[in-house]
Design a protein around this motif. Structure first.
Motif, PDB file in Angstrom:
ATOM      1  N   LYS A 149       0.735  -1.029  -0.002  1.00  0.00           N
ATOM      2  CA  LYS A 149      -0.006  -0.137   0.151  1.00  0.00           C
ATOM      3  C   LYS A 149       0.854   1.233  -0.161  1.00  0.00           C
ATOM      4  O   LYS A 149       2.022   1.269   0.212  1.00  0.00           O
ATOM      5  CB  LYS A 149      -0.778  -0.178   1.078  1.00  0.00           C
ATOM      6  CG  LYS A 149      -1.919  -1.325   1.208  1.00  0.00           C
ATOM      7  CD  LYS A 149      -2.621  -1.127   2.519  1.00  0.00           C
ATOM      8  CE  LYS A 149      -3.648  -2.237   2.607  1.00  0.00           C
ATOM      9  NZ  LYS A 149      -4.169  -2.364   3.734  1.00  0.00           N
ATOM     10  N   SER A 193      -3.229 -17.430   6.072  1.00  0.00           N
ATOM     11  CA  SER A 193      -3.976 -16.169   6.059  1.00  0.00           C
ATOM     12  C   SER A 193      -3.588 -15.009   5.506  1.00  0.00           C
ATOM     13  O   SER A 193      -4.106 -14.460   4.491  1.00  0.00           O
ATOM     14  CB  SER A 193      -4.788 -15.798   7.546  1.00  0.00           C
ATOM     15  OG  SER A 193      -3.487 -15.866   8.411  1.00  0.00           O
ATOM     16  N   TYR A 194      -1.981 -14.946   5.432  1.00  0.00           N
ATOM     17  CA  TYR A 194      -1.575 -13.788   4.934  1.00  0.00           C
ATOM     18  C   TYR A 194      -1.703 -13.719   3.378  1.00  0.00           C
ATOM     19  O   TYR A 194      -1.686 -12.535   2.814  1.00  0.00           O
ATOM     20  CB  TYR A 194       0.119 -13.861   5.277  1.00  0.00           C
ATOM     21  CG  TYR A 194       0.366 -13.743   6.780  1.00  0.00           C
ATOM     22  CD1 TYR A 194      -0.449 -13.278   7.567  1.00  0.00           C
ATOM     23  CD2 TYR A 194       1.737 -13.645   7.003  1.00  0.00           C
ATOM     24  CE1 TYR A 194      -0.096 -12.881   8.888  1.00  0.00           C
ATOM     25  CE2 TYR A 194       2.046 -13.544   8.400  1.00  0.00           C
ATOM     26  CZ  TYR A 194       1.206 -13.034   9.375  1.00  0.00           C
ATOM     27  OH  TYR A 194       1.552 -13.081  10.711  1.00  0.00           O
ATOM     28  N   GLU A 196      -4.209 -14.907   1.705  1.00  0.00           N
ATOM     29  CA  GLU A 196      -5.795 -14.923   1.118  1.00  0.00           C
ATOM     30  C   GLU A 196      -6.149 -13.767   0.310  1.00  0.00           C
ATOM     31  O   GLU A 196      -7.151 -13.504  -0.239  1.00  0.00           O
ATOM     32  CB  GLU A 196      -6.817 -15.234   2.375  1.00  0.00           C
ATOM     33  CG  GLU A 196      -6.570 -16.496   2.795  1.00  0.00           C
ATOM     34  CD  GLU A 196      -7.402 -16.993   4.024  1.00  0.00           C
ATOM     35  OE1 GLU A 196      -8.457 -16.313   4.352  1.00  0.00           O
ATOM     36  OE2 GLU A 196      -7.312 -18.171   4.542  1.00  0.00           O
ATOM     37  N   SER A 197      -5.581 -12.452   0.487  1.00  0.00           N
ATOM     38  CA  SER A 197      -5.964 -11.455  -0.293  1.00  0.00           C
ATOM     39  C   SER A 197      -5.974 -11.538  -1.635  1.00  0.00           C
ATOM     40  O   SER A 197      -6.331 -10.800  -2.472  1.00  0.00           O
ATOM     41  CB  SER A 197      -5.125 -10.444   0.291  1.00  0.00           C
ATOM     42  OG  SER A 197      -3.405 -10.384   0.028  1.00  0.00           O
ATOM     43  N   ARG A 204     -12.152 -17.302  -1.330  1.00  0.00           N
ATOM     44  CA  ARG A 204     -11.741 -16.882   0.149  1.00  0.00           C
ATOM     45  C   ARG A 204     -12.886 -17.414   1.206  1.00  0.00           C
ATOM     46  O   ARG A 204     -12.490 -18.057   2.352  1.00  0.00           O
ATOM     47  CB  ARG A 204     -11.976 -15.394   0.283  1.00  0.00           C
ATOM     48  CG  ARG A 204     -10.348 -14.632  -0.043  1.00  0.00           C
ATOM     49  CD  ARG A 204     -10.288 -13.175   0.787  1.00  0.00           C
ATOM     50  NE  ARG A 204     -11.156 -12.405   0.585  1.00  0.00           N
ATOM     51  CZ  ARG A 204     -11.235 -11.607  -0.794  1.00  0.00           C
ATOM     52  NH1 ARG A 204     -10.227 -11.779  -1.490  1.00  0.00           N
ATOM     53  NH2 ARG A 204     -12.005 -10.780  -0.912  1.00  0.00           N
ATOM     54  N   GLN A 262      -4.750 -12.613  -7.931  1.00  0.00           N
ATOM     55  CA  GLN A 262      -4.030 -11.287  -7.895  1.00  0.00           C
ATOM     56  C   GLN A 262      -2.655 -11.275  -7.787  1.00  0.00           C
ATOM     57  O   GLN A 262      -1.994 -12.217  -7.039  1.00  0.00           O
ATOM     58  CB  GLN A 262      -4.651 -10.155  -6.735  1.00  0.00           C
ATOM     59  CG  GLN A 262      -5.941  -9.875  -7.034  1.00  0.00           C
ATOM     60  CD  GLN A 262      -6.397  -8.762  -5.817  1.00  0.00           C
ATOM     61  OE1 GLN A 262      -5.676  -7.663  -5.424  1.00  0.00           O
ATOM     62  NE2 GLN A 262      -7.826  -8.928  -5.351  1.00  0.00           N
TER      63      GLN A 262
END
Length: 301
Positions: A149, A193-194, A196-197, A204, A262
């Motif tokens: 980000k 979990s890190y 899964e974005s 998901r 992604q």
């Protein structure tokens, strides 16, 4: 006005014997040189030079002041030369933080090669999957994987990170090979979990539902989850820099290869773009292209 440049102009005028020749030496105009000398006299409250149409003469105050100014100028110039020489030398302790699995598998050869090229650099590598505070914890560079980000940090993309769903042939022989996201229902997910974005909302939802139920399996380390997948425990979403060798050897099978995920990347992150220490600049440049394009672990898959 800049006192250093004013003293330098005065010393050059005395050395060259005229404002014109001093201006040529300093690569500026005679008017600016004259302005510097006049400002210095006003600043010090004394006359340094007596000017005539043909010659310049040092006053008594000018004769006393000149050696001191020359000493100061020599010291500043030596300091500047020292910084230039240090900028050319790649040295000092380089503190790096990096993800555990990536560093354990891929960083040792790179760091050894970097130190062979720059033997005066001391490496301090700390492995951690959490996002460290570079300033607070005193790191020069962080290697991070993900979709970064916007922030005040500078990030340079090193290589793409490809994610794949995979499972062991033995697991698939028992439970069947899913041909769509819908067919993943009923399969066991080995959750990291890190990552899964990168998945679609539908994917998901399956991941969370499968891992959070009875007999779920969640871990914050990709090597452990890949090992569990190899043991036939379920389906894992893993980067090819971890799972690639097992996939190439047939011990893991890629599922839904056309699945839209992604794209992630490996980034070198550091604090400042300007006045970057030579050790950091050279290390980040060294990273660029080191792993190949595509990276060598993807050339196996």
């Amino acid at each position: 006005m800049d006192r250093f440049n004013a003293m330098r102009a005065f010393a050059a005028v005395v050395s060259e014997g005229s404002f014109t020749r001093a201006a040529e030496r300093l690569e500026t105009s005679p008017q600016l040189v004259s302005k510097y000398v006049s400002w210095l006299e006003e600043h010090l409250g004394v006359r340094l030079l007596n000017r005539s149409t043909r010659r310049l003469h040092l006053t008594e105050e000018g004769s006393r002041s000149l050696p001191r100014m020359q000493h100061l100028l020599a010291g500043v110039e030596a300091l500047e030369r020292g910084f230039v020489e240090r900028e050319d030398r790649v040295e000092g302790k380089l503190r790096i933080t990096a993800p555990v699995s990536f560093a354990a598998r891929h960083l040792a050869p790179l760091l050894c090669d970097f130190q062979q090229r720059h033997p005066a650099v001391e490496i301090d590598l700390q492995l951690n999957d959490r996002k460290t505070d570079l300033v607070e914890e005193g790191f020069d560079v962080a290697l991070r994987i993900g979709q970064l980000k916007n922030s005040s940090l500078v990030a340079r993309r090193i290589v793409p990170v490809r994610m794949v769903l995979c499972a062991a042939p033995a697991y698939l022989a028992r439970h069947g090979v899913p041909r769509s996201v819908d067919e993943l229902q009923g399969h066991r997910y080995l959750r990291y979990s890190y990552m899964e974005s990168v998945a679609s909302p539908q994917l998901r939802a399956w991941m969370r539902g499968s891992a959070d139920g009875e007999g779920g399996f969640t871990c914050n380390n990709g090597d452990v989850l890949t090992g569990a997948a190899l043991a036939g425990a379920g389906i894992a979403l893993q980067p090819t820099f971890i799972a690639g060798p097992a996939i190439a050897e047939g011990r893991l099978q890629v599922l839904l290869p056309d699945l839209a995920l992604q794209e992630l990347g490996l980034y070198a992150v550091y604090v400042h773009r300007q006045l970057l220490p030579a050790k950091v600049r050279h290390f980040v440049d060294f990273l660029q292209g080191y792993f190949g394009d595509p990276p060598y672990w993807d050339q196996l898959v």
